[in-house]
Design a protein around this motif. Structure first.
Motif, PDB file in Angstrom:
ATOM      1  N   UNK A 274       0.862  -1.183   0.000  1.00  0.00           N
ATOM      2  CA  UNK A 274       0.000   0.000   0.000  1.00  0.00           C
ATOM      3  C   UNK A 274       0.903   1.239   0.000  1.00  0.00           C
ATOM      4  N   UNK A 275       0.792   2.050  -1.039  1.00  0.00           N
ATOM      5  CA  UNK A 275       1.680   3.204  -1.188  1.00  0.00           C
ATOM      6  C   UNK A 275       1.037   4.497  -0.666  1.00  0.00           C
ATOM      7  N   UNK A 276       0.067   4.374   0.214  1.00  0.00           N
ATOM      8  CA  UNK A 276      -0.638   5.569   0.689  1.00  0.00           C
ATOM      9  C   UNK A 276      -0.330   5.834   2.155  1.00  0.00           C
ATOM     10  N   UNK A 277      -0.596   7.044   2.599  1.00  0.00           N
ATOM     11  CA  UNK A 277      -0.524   7.409   4.014  1.00  0.00           C
ATOM     12  C   UNK A 277       0.834   7.161   4.610  1.00  0.00           C
ATOM     13  N   UNK A 278       0.814   6.603   5.827  1.00  0.00           N
ATOM     14  CA  UNK A 278       2.051   6.387   6.571  1.00  0.00           C
ATOM     15  C   UNK A 278       2.933   5.302   5.952  1.00  0.00           C
ATOM     16  N   UNK A 279       2.356   4.505   5.080  1.00  0.00           N
ATOM     17  CA  UNK A 279       3.157   3.451   4.448  1.00  0.00           C
ATOM     18  C   UNK A 279       4.187   4.031   3.478  1.00  0.00           C
ATOM     19  N   UNK A 280       3.864   5.155   2.873  1.00  0.00           N
ATOM     20  CA  UNK A 280       4.747   5.746   1.874  1.00  0.00           C
ATOM     21  C   UNK A 280       5.991   6.300   2.564  1.00  0.00           C
ATOM     22  N   UNK A 281       7.142   5.747   2.215  1.00  0.00           N
ATOM     23  CA  UNK A 281       8.388   6.110   2.885  1.00  0.00           C
ATOM     24  C   UNK A 281       9.123   7.232   2.158  1.00  0.00           C
ATOM     25  N   UNK A 282       9.125   7.170   0.828  1.00  0.00           N
ATOM     26  CA  UNK A 282       9.894   8.162   0.062  1.00  0.00           C
ATOM     27  C   UNK A 282       9.298   8.288  -1.333  1.00  0.00           C
ATOM     28  N   UNK A 283       9.237   9.499  -1.806  1.00  0.00           N
ATOM     29  CA  UNK A 283       8.892   9.734  -3.210  1.00  0.00           C
ATOM     30  C   UNK A 283       9.858  10.763  -3.763  1.00  0.00           C
ATOM     31  N   UNK A 284      10.345  10.466  -4.932  1.00  0.00           N
ATOM     32  CA  UNK A 284      11.370  11.332  -5.523  1.00  0.00           C
ATOM     33  C   UNK A 284      10.789  12.624  -6.061  1.00  0.00           C
ATOM     34  N   UNK A 285       9.470  12.623  -6.331  1.00  0.00           N
ATOM     35  CA  UNK A 285       8.916  13.717  -7.092  1.00  0.00           C
ATOM     36  C   UNK A 285       9.312  13.569  -8.554  1.00  0.00           C
ATOM     37  N   UNK A 286       8.798  14.409  -9.394  1.00  0.00           N
ATOM     38  CA  UNK A 286       9.119  14.349 -10.815  1.00  0.00           C
ATOM     39  C   UNK A 286      10.542  14.857 -11.040  1.00  0.00           C
ATOM     40  N   UNK A 287      11.400  13.968 -11.565  1.00  0.00           N
ATOM     41  CA  UNK A 287      12.793  14.299 -11.839  1.00  0.00           C
ATOM     42  C   UNK A 287      12.971  14.361 -13.353  1.00  0.00           C
ATOM     43  N   UNK A 288      13.333  15.512 -13.856  1.00  0.00           N
ATOM     44  CA  UNK A 288      13.548  15.669 -15.292  1.00  0.00           C
ATOM     45  C   UNK A 288      14.892  15.040 -15.637  1.00  0.00           C
ATOM     46  N   UNK A 289      14.848  13.887 -16.284  1.00  0.00           N
ATOM     47  CA  UNK A 289      16.073  13.137 -16.586  1.00  0.00           C
ATOM     48  C   UNK A 289      15.739  11.981 -17.506  1.00  0.00           C
ATOM     49  N   UNK A 290      16.659  11.657 -18.388  1.00  0.00           N
ATOM     50  CA  UNK A 290      16.535  10.459 -19.218  1.00  0.00           C
ATOM     51  C   UNK A 290      17.075   9.219 -18.522  1.00  0.00           C
ATOM     52  N   UNK A 291      17.668   9.369 -17.362  1.00  0.00           N
ATOM     53  CA  UNK A 291      18.294   8.248 -16.682  1.00  0.00           C
ATOM     54  C   UNK A 291      17.245   7.241 -16.224  1.00  0.00           C
ATOM     55  N   UNK A 292      17.475   5.972 -16.561  1.00  0.00           N
ATOM     56  CA  UNK A 292      16.573   4.894 -16.138  1.00  0.00           C
ATOM     57  C   UNK A 292      17.340   3.711 -15.564  1.00  0.00           C
ATOM     58  N   UNK A 293      18.641   3.895 -15.342  1.00  0.00           N
ATOM     59  CA  UNK A 293      19.465   2.823 -14.765  1.00  0.00           C
ATOM     60  C   UNK A 293      20.249   3.362 -13.575  1.00  0.00           C
ATOM     61  N   UNK A 294      20.398   2.535 -12.561  1.00  0.00           N
ATOM     62  CA  UNK A 294      21.272   2.809 -11.411  1.00  0.00           C
ATOM     63  C   UNK A 294      20.928   4.120 -10.709  1.00  0.00           C
ATOM     64  N   UNK A 295      19.654   4.326 -10.430  1.00  0.00           N
ATOM     65  CA  UNK A 295      19.226   5.551  -9.744  1.00  0.00           C
ATOM     66  C   UNK A 295      19.119   5.249  -8.248  1.00  0.00           C
ATOM     67  N   UNK A 296      19.867   5.942  -7.394  1.00  0.00           N
ATOM     68  CA  UNK A 296      19.926   5.575  -5.973  1.00  0.00           C
ATOM     69  C   UNK A 296      18.710   6.027  -5.178  1.00  0.00           C
ATOM     70  N   UNK A 297      18.340   5.201  -4.235  1.00  0.00           N
ATOM     71  CA  UNK A 297      17.331   5.562  -3.232  1.00  0.00           C
ATOM     72  C   UNK A 297      17.897   6.693  -2.373  1.00  0.00           C
ATOM     73  N   UNK A 298      17.076   7.702  -2.101  1.00  0.00           N
ATOM     74  CA  UNK A 298      17.543   8.850  -1.323  1.00  0.00           C
ATOM     75  C   UNK A 298      16.563   9.220  -0.215  1.00  0.00           C
ATOM     76  N   UNK A 299      15.863   8.221   0.301  1.00  0.00           N
ATOM     77  CA  UNK A 299      14.889   8.467   1.348  1.00  0.00           C
ATOM     78  C   UNK A 299      15.449   8.256   2.738  1.00  0.00           C
ATOM     79  N   UNK A 300      14.565   8.128   3.739  1.00  0.00           N
ATOM     80  CA  UNK A 300      14.982   7.913   5.129  1.00  0.00           C
ATOM     81  C   UNK A 300      15.798   6.641   5.290  1.00  0.00           C
TER      82      UNK A 300
END
Length: 904
Positions: A57-83
């Motif tokens: 469930x990606x809603x409410x308190x379950x959601x840990x991190x969202x990157x927001x819209x990142x303008x980039x063509x990169x689709x490989x090896x993108x690091x997690x940057x959340x808590x």
């Protein structure tokens, strides 16, 4: 339906740390990769958004991190940057993207990853070893423990490692489907643990954990002179199960002093020699709670610590193909021999019944001798022998802690009444996904490709071994580095080599020397050979080029620099002419040496070439990692190394002191010569090949680059002639002799059926399979750009050789004058699948069909200006841009999609 909706991108094949839904990740910032799909052409990603949740469930308190819209063509090896992430927690993630027009895709289906033991204090279990006096035969040990659960289980995770190899069980069922765990590493420095989800194997009430431990690499017979106990002499188990209950509470069940131990039915087990199993001593109930273990011994706890424990980076060894025997042969000597039709690595399983105490013995070999008899001399001291003692009931036998390299299996013992149906062979290798396919119109080349693939399967068993059958099976660095690019086409070896390179760095000596084998079981004096130790620089750089990941360079940079600094310290006046070197190992030597043509390539000339190459790769890595001081320092060193080479090994007219093919190949491939003298040197190389009746004379270090150098300097027809040569020495000679894998020697089996020196004559040894790299990159033409931002097939270069001719009348006759008229290859990348497929019809017209993945672009080299795409002139296409035209043809650029070019 609107066109934009029809062309909408979709996201699939989500990977975390290069694996699908991995369990046991230690990276605090795991990296995400996804593949895009969409109809039409010129589709790309313009932005992305990632969400990470503690649940599905990606809603409410379950959601840990969202990157927001990142303008980039990169689709490989993108690091997690959340808590901060938590030990053993499972996280779910999904992604959506925006295409080149700003249209957003649906969210992908969620994927997950689960962390490993992020802190040492997460370990609560104790190391345990057996509590009985161990016999000298050192049978495998059984350990067990029964415990009770009073509440419903929500989630349960098992974390396991051992000194030795283990099979672990929970309530009668094996935990996981991995084999030869915990794998082979430099155990005192890096001992891997495995993490398993065992939720479905637990239940309320009594439960039983159990494990069987075997010698394996840890203390079993390794290398030569019957050496044992290389890493230690005591088997030990560390097992911990973390149980989360539905009510939110947690319990930990682990190895401790309450466990029990006893000798198993596996009477002996050695990697080289095989296993002996007595089914009369087996009682499957020992894996279940109702078993009475009161007669078992206790265990002893040990303080082996946790600070050397690491998560498992690579895919586990697992059962793969199942192969049935073709027939049972009766040899001239009267032996009964199973023929499986394929030289392979794994083991034979047996389902059989007979008298209690009867013995079935299986002995394994790769070849039959010229008389058709079972041949094992080339195994040296390795017995490759499994013995099964029957219980008197219906028995199933298979090895636990060993494997064999074989095509043929001799049946001995006093069991009778068996048939083909009683036996099947199971291939065993690291569970890497196949990425490459390669097919041509020539059946011998297709068999060569088959042999390359099976040589890789047989030798990529947790580490890249040299051979899988004799008393060796070691991670030879030279073999691995020459074959790496071929390996990376056939399979996704990213995680496999990431793990092995960490062990290389761990075993690297304090002075920077790199051992001949990794893990190092040959000692500190077996290190520092040119072309072998250069695996420290060559493999990380090639991994960066092919997988587009700078992390491997960052991880290995200090190791790369230490190796170059070692050579520098051993050099005088920038010339590396000291120390032991294998040289151009197992090069071809003519039968007659009356004219001196068989002189060995100067080993120090070879060393100087690799000194320059490793320094060049270190400079490249410093540039990518933005280390300008190192880039400048080692660029100056590189210039001095090449100047020293010219002074020592080249005449003013460009002739080398060693006139061998390998000398010219290495000097040209590593750019050791002034540009003005390179073409004449390449022409000398070509003349040398022709002087040997269009045959190669190279060994392990010259062979991988030979055809590349000929192609680069205008001799691609000669390179093709070498590939198609069927007589010794050549790549197709073993194929004509019935080989199903790559041989260690060019003439492992001679035309009269006799064998080469049995002390060094493996029939499953992948090094010469490095020709695959030329086949894929030149015949099929699949390459990645090596420019920053374009590596890892973000920018694809397709430049196939498809107008080849034989330069030898003999080779033309061997192949009945028929040139290759079709090559079809595909490669799965982190962006999707590339397809390169060309065909030539009887009238000499070519059709070239390609597929370029979404979010990439490509540069296509066509052999003529008279080309149509999908039946239309190129100038009428809005999807294709012509870069240049010349006498060699045309170069165009295009985006994703499928295209069909045809010549007029």
């Amino acid at each position: 339906m609107p066109a934009s909706s029809f062309a909408q991108l979709t996201v699939a094949n989500l990977l975390c740390e290069n694996r699908s839904n991995p369990v046991g990740i230690e990276n605090l910032h795991p990296r995400f990769t996804w593949i895009l799909a969409g109809e039409g052409r010129n589709q790309s990603q313009s932005a992305y958004e990632i969400q990470v949740s503690k649940s599905k469930d990606f809603s409410g308190d379950h959601l840990l991190w969202e990157s927001g819209k990142i303008v980039s063509q990169q689709s490989v090896h993108i690091p997690y940057q959340g808590p901060a992430l938590q030990t053993l927690e499972r996280y779910h993630w999904k992604v959506r993207v925006w295409d080149e027009n700003g249209t957003v895709s649906p969210w992908s289906q969620p994927a997950f990853w689960q962390n490993g033991m992020l802190e040492d204090d997460a370990w609560k279990a104790q190391w345990i070893t057996i509590g009985y006096e161990e016999p000298s035969s050192r049978p495998a040990a059984n350990m067990r423990h029964t415990f009770s659960l009073s509440k419903p289980v929500k989630k349960a995770t098992a974390i396991i490692t051992s000194q030795g190899l283990y099979h672990a069980f929970l309530n009668g069922a094996k935990i996981g489907n991995d084999y030869l765990t915990p794998g082979w590493t430099s155990y005192q420095k890096r001992l891997q643990y495995q993490v398993y989800d065992v939720t479905g194997q637990l239940h309320k009430g009594p439960n039983t954990l159990a494990a069987t431990l075997g010698n394996g690499w840890f203390r079993g017979n390794l290398v030569w002179q019957g050496r044992n106990n290389f890493f230690g002499n005591e088997l030990a188990l560390l097992l911990q199960v973390v149980v989360e209950f539905e009510d939110g509470t947690t319990d930990i069940i682990g190895t401790d002093e309450t466990w029990k131990s006893t000798k198993s039915a596996i009477l002996s087990s050695e990697i080289y020699h095989g296993e002996t199993v007595d089914a009369r001593k087996q009682n499957p109930d020992w894996l279940t709670p109702n078993f009475d273990d009161s007669n078992w011994d206790g265990v002893e706890t040990r303080d082996y610590g946790y600070d050397h424990l690491v998560a498992t980076d690579n895919e586990p060894v697992r059962k793969q193909e199942v192969i049935r025997p073709d027939n049972i042969i009766t040899t001239p000597e009267g032996d009964k021999v199973l023929d499986f039709g394929q030289n392979m690595v794994g083991f034979v399983t047996v389902d059989i019944s007979g008298n209690s105490g009867d013995s079935l013995i299986l002995e394994h070999s790769e070849v039959l001798d010229r008389d058709g008899n079972f041949y094992t001399t080339n195994l040296r001291a390795a017995k490759q022998r499994n013995q099964y003692i029957l219980s008197g009931n219906q028995d199933h036998f298979e090895p636990h802690f060993t494997w064999q390299g074989f095509r043929y299996v001799r049946i001995r013992g006093n069991v009778t009444g068996y048939s083909l149906d009683n036996f099947k062979a199971i291939a065993l290798y690291s569970d890497m996904g196949q990425t490459g396919d390669f097919y041509t119109s020539d059946t011998l080349i297709n068999q060569l490709q088959h042999n390359i693939q099976w040589g890789q399967k047989g030798n990529f068993l947790d580490i890249p071994t040299d051979c899988p059958q004799r008393d060796e099976r070691l991670g030879w660095t030279g073999d691995a580095q020459v074959f790496f690019r071929t390996a990376a086409f056939n399979m996704n070896v990213n995680s496999f080599f990431t793990k092995w390179m960490k062990d290389l760095a761990a075993d690297q000596l304090d002075n920077g020397a790199v051992p001949h084998v990794i893990p190092n079981v040959l000692g500190e004096n077996a290190a520092g050979s040119a072309g072998w130790a250069d695996a420290a620089t060559i493999i990380p750089w090639d991994m960066y080029l092919l997988y587009g990941d700078t992390k491997i360079l960052d991880q290995q940079y200090e190791s790369m620099r230490a190796w170059v600094d070692f050579i520098k310290a051993k050099s005088k006046n920038d010339l590396w002419n000291t120390g032991f070197h294998f040289g151009d190992w197992l090069f071809y030597r003519p039968d007659d040496d009356t004219d001196g043509r068989s002189a060995i390539t100067d080993k120090y000339l070879i060393a100087q070439c690799f000194y320059a190459h490793s320094t060049q790769l270190l400079v490249n890595a410093a540039e990518v990692l933005e280390k300008p001081a190192d880039q400048q320092l080692y660029s100056k060193l590189l210039s001095d190394i090449k100047a020293a080479f010219i002074k020592e090994y080249m005449t003013p007219n460009g002739r080398l002191v060693s006139g061998s093919q390998t000398a010219y190949v290495l000097a040209l491939h590593f750019d050791m010569l002034p540009e003005s003298l390179r073409q004449q040197a390449a022409d000398r190389l070509a003349d040398n090949v022709r002087n040997y009746d269009d045959h190669l004379t190279t060994g392990f270090l010259g062979t991988p680059y030979l055809c590349h150098v000929l192609s680069r300097y205008g001799h691609k027809d000669l390179a093709f002639t070498l590939l198609m040569q069927q007589t010794y020495p050549s790549w197709l000679y073993p194929v004509t002799q019935g080989a199903t894998t790559i041989w260690e020697r060019w003439d492992g089996q001679k035309p009269d059926g006799s064998f080469q020196n049995p002390g060094m004559n493996s029939f499953n040894h992948y090094a010469y399979g490095a020709i695959g790299d030329w086949m894929y990159r030149e015949l099929a033409g699949i390459n990645s750009s090596e420019k920053p931002g374009q590596v890892g097939y973000k920018k694809i270069i397709l430049e196939p050789h498809w107008d080849l001719e034989y330069q030898s009348e003999k080779v033309s006759k061997q192949n009945k004058g028929q040139l290759i008229s079709e090559v079809k290859a595909s490669l799965k990348t982190y962006y999707g699948t590339i397809v390169s497929h060309w065909q030539k019809d009887p009238e000499g017209h070519y059709t070239y069909t390609i597929t370029i993945p979404v979010n990439t672009s490509a540069e296509i080299h066509l052999p003529t200006e008279k080309v149509k795409e999908s039946g239309h002139p190129l100038e009428k296409s809005n999807d294709i841009k012509v870069l240049k035209t010349n006498e060699k043809g045309m170069v165009v650029t295009l985006g994703s999609g499928s295209y069909t070019f045809s010549t007029e």
